[in-house]
Design a protein around this motif. Sequence first.
Motif, PDB file in Angstrom:
ATOM      1  N   ILE A  70      -5.931  -5.491  -3.513  1.00 27.37           N
ATOM      2  CA  ILE A  70      -5.397  -5.450  -2.145  1.00 27.37           C
ATOM      3  C   ILE A  70      -3.886  -5.246  -2.178  1.00 27.37           C
ATOM      4  O   ILE A  70      -3.352  -4.396  -1.463  1.00 27.37           O
ATOM      5  CB  ILE A  70      -5.775  -6.735  -1.380  1.00 27.37           C
ATOM      6  CG1 ILE A  70      -7.288  -6.780  -1.150  1.00 27.37           C
ATOM      7  CG2 ILE A  70      -5.016  -6.831  -0.052  1.00 27.37           C
ATOM      8  CD1 ILE A  70      -7.818  -8.128  -0.689  1.00 27.37           C
ATOM      9  N   ASP A  75      -2.753   0.616   1.834  1.00 28.79           N
ATOM     10  CA  ASP A  75      -3.754   0.736   2.895  1.00 28.79           C
ATOM     11  C   ASP A  75      -4.522  -0.571   3.072  1.00 28.79           C
ATOM     12  O   ASP A  75      -4.661  -1.081   4.188  1.00 28.79           O
ATOM     13  CB  ASP A  75      -4.713   1.902   2.620  1.00 28.79           C
ATOM     14  CG  ASP A  75      -5.548   1.736   1.340  1.00 28.79           C
ATOM     15  OD1 ASP A  75      -4.998   1.286   0.308  1.00 28.79           O
ATOM     16  OD2 ASP A  75      -6.751   2.080   1.368  1.00 28.79           O
ATOM     17  N   LEU A  76      -4.983  -1.136   1.974  1.00 27.32           N
ATOM     18  CA  LEU A  76      -5.714  -2.413   2.057  1.00 27.32           C
ATOM     19  C   LEU A  76      -4.786  -3.559   2.414  1.00 27.32           C
ATOM     20  O   LEU A  76      -5.155  -4.449   3.189  1.00 27.32           O
ATOM     21  CB  LEU A  76      -6.412  -2.726   0.732  1.00 27.32           C
ATOM     22  CG  LEU A  76      -7.705  -1.994   0.426  1.00 27.32           C
ATOM     23  CD1 LEU A  76      -8.287  -2.484  -0.895  1.00 27.32           C
ATOM     24  CD2 LEU A  76      -8.716  -2.163   1.536  1.00 27.32           C
ATOM     25  N   SER A  77      -3.601  -3.560   1.855  1.00 31.34           N
ATOM     26  CA  SER A  77      -2.643  -4.625   2.111  1.00 31.34           C
ATOM     27  C   SER A  77      -2.299  -4.714   3.597  1.00 31.34           C
ATOM     28  O   SER A  77      -2.246  -5.811   4.168  1.00 31.34           O
ATOM     29  CB  SER A  77      -1.384  -4.395   1.283  1.00 31.34           C
ATOM     30  OG  SER A  77      -0.490  -5.455   1.449  1.00 31.34           O
ATOM     31  N   ARG A  79      -4.134  -3.588   6.186  1.00 32.15           N
ATOM     32  CA  ARG A  79      -5.326  -4.049   6.911  1.00 32.15           C
ATOM     33  C   ARG A  79      -5.525  -5.553   6.727  1.00 32.15           C
ATOM     34  O   ARG A  79      -5.864  -6.266   7.672  1.00 32.15           O
ATOM     35  CB  ARG A  79      -6.558  -3.290   6.432  1.00 32.15           C
ATOM     36  CG  ARG A  79      -6.607  -1.846   6.882  1.00 32.15           C
ATOM     37  CD  ARG A  79      -7.758  -1.072   6.242  1.00 32.15           C
ATOM     38  NE  ARG A  79      -9.042  -1.719   6.422  1.00 32.15           N
ATOM     39  CZ  ARG A  79     -10.091  -1.526   5.604  1.00 32.15           C
ATOM     40  NH1 ARG A  79      -9.997  -0.721   4.554  1.00 32.15           N
ATOM     41  NH2 ARG A  79     -11.224  -2.146   5.837  1.00 32.15           N
ATOM     42  N   HIS A  80      -5.326  -6.033   5.500  1.00 28.39           N
ATOM     43  CA  HIS A  80      -5.490  -7.447   5.180  1.00 28.39           C
ATOM     44  C   HIS A  80      -4.493  -8.291   5.980  1.00 28.39           C
ATOM     45  O   HIS A  80      -4.863  -9.318   6.565  1.00 28.39           O
ATOM     46  CB  HIS A  80      -5.293  -7.641   3.666  1.00 28.39           C
ATOM     47  CG  HIS A  80      -5.564  -9.008   3.184  1.00 28.39           C
ATOM     48  ND1 HIS A  80      -4.562  -9.916   2.926  1.00 28.39           N
ATOM     49  CD2 HIS A  80      -6.732  -9.651   2.911  1.00 28.39           C
ATOM     50  CE1 HIS A  80      -5.102 -11.041   2.510  1.00 28.39           C
ATOM     51  NE2 HIS A  80      -6.413 -10.908   2.485  1.00 28.39           N
ATOM     52  N   GLU A 101     -12.972  -7.589   9.958  1.00 27.27           N
ATOM     53  CA  GLU A 101     -12.076  -6.703   9.211  1.00 27.27           C
ATOM     54  C   GLU A 101     -11.611  -7.355   7.910  1.00 27.27           C
ATOM     55  O   GLU A 101     -11.557  -6.704   6.872  1.00 27.27           O
ATOM     56  CB  GLU A 101     -10.874  -6.306  10.070  1.00 27.27           C
ATOM     57  CG  GLU A 101      -9.834  -5.466   9.362  1.00 27.27           C
ATOM     58  CD  GLU A 101     -10.300  -4.070   8.941  1.00 27.27           C
ATOM     59  OE1 GLU A 101      -9.469  -3.341   8.357  1.00 27.27           O
ATOM     60  OE2 GLU A 101     -11.466  -3.695   9.163  1.00 27.27           O
ATOM     61  N   VAL A 105     -12.243  -5.799   4.200  1.00 21.39           N
ATOM     62  CA  VAL A 105     -11.176  -5.545   3.223  1.00 21.39           C
ATOM     63  C   VAL A 105     -11.503  -6.232   1.897  1.00 21.39           C
ATOM     64  O   VAL A 105     -11.386  -5.626   0.827  1.00 21.39           O
ATOM     65  CB  VAL A 105      -9.805  -6.025   3.762  1.00 21.39           C
ATOM     66  CG1 VAL A 105      -8.752  -6.049   2.659  1.00 21.39           C
ATOM     67  CG2 VAL A 105      -9.353  -5.133   4.915  1.00 21.39           C
ATOM     68  N   GLU A 108     -14.341  -4.349   0.221  1.00 21.42           N
ATOM     69  CA  GLU A 108     -13.884  -3.059  -0.330  1.00 21.42           C
ATOM     70  C   GLU A 108     -13.102  -3.266  -1.639  1.00 21.42           C
ATOM     71  O   GLU A 108     -13.300  -2.541  -2.602  1.00 21.42           O
ATOM     72  CB  GLU A 108     -13.023  -2.318   0.697  1.00 21.42           C
ATOM     73  CG  GLU A 108     -12.597  -0.950   0.218  1.00 21.42           C
ATOM     74  CD  GLU A 108     -11.815  -0.156   1.259  1.00 21.42           C
ATOM     75  OE1 GLU A 108     -11.047   0.731   0.855  1.00 21.42           O
ATOM     76  OE2 GLU A 108     -11.973  -0.419   2.480  1.00 21.42           O
TER      77      GLU A 108
END
Length: 115
Positions: A70, A75-77, A79-80, A101, A105, A108
Amino acid sequence: MSTQADHGHELIPRPEQTPDALRAALAVVDPGRLEEMQTTKDEAFAKAVEWQSLSPVRSWVLAWARDIEIARRPDLSARHAVAKRNVEHRDPDAAQEALRELSAVLDEAMEAVRA
């Protein structure tokens, strides 16, 4: 460092799933968590000895590989961070969506490190 799918910009390559590689990666992407990592590592190794099982160590490796996944992927960071902020939203529907969500995350990231 291992092979990975293209997720756009990544801060560092995905580290190998060894304590030293994970620690080195965390030192780059989220150095403020190094003490937490060491504490949870010590706990996992103590449980492994007590239980006479490597499962606590494997769980520790996977949890930190997921968190580093993450942190190393903006991108993941992003969203997280948004999901964590909204989990305690006053609007129950918004809080529920944030929880979904956050789960997505985490799933994923775990799928990526298990591949």
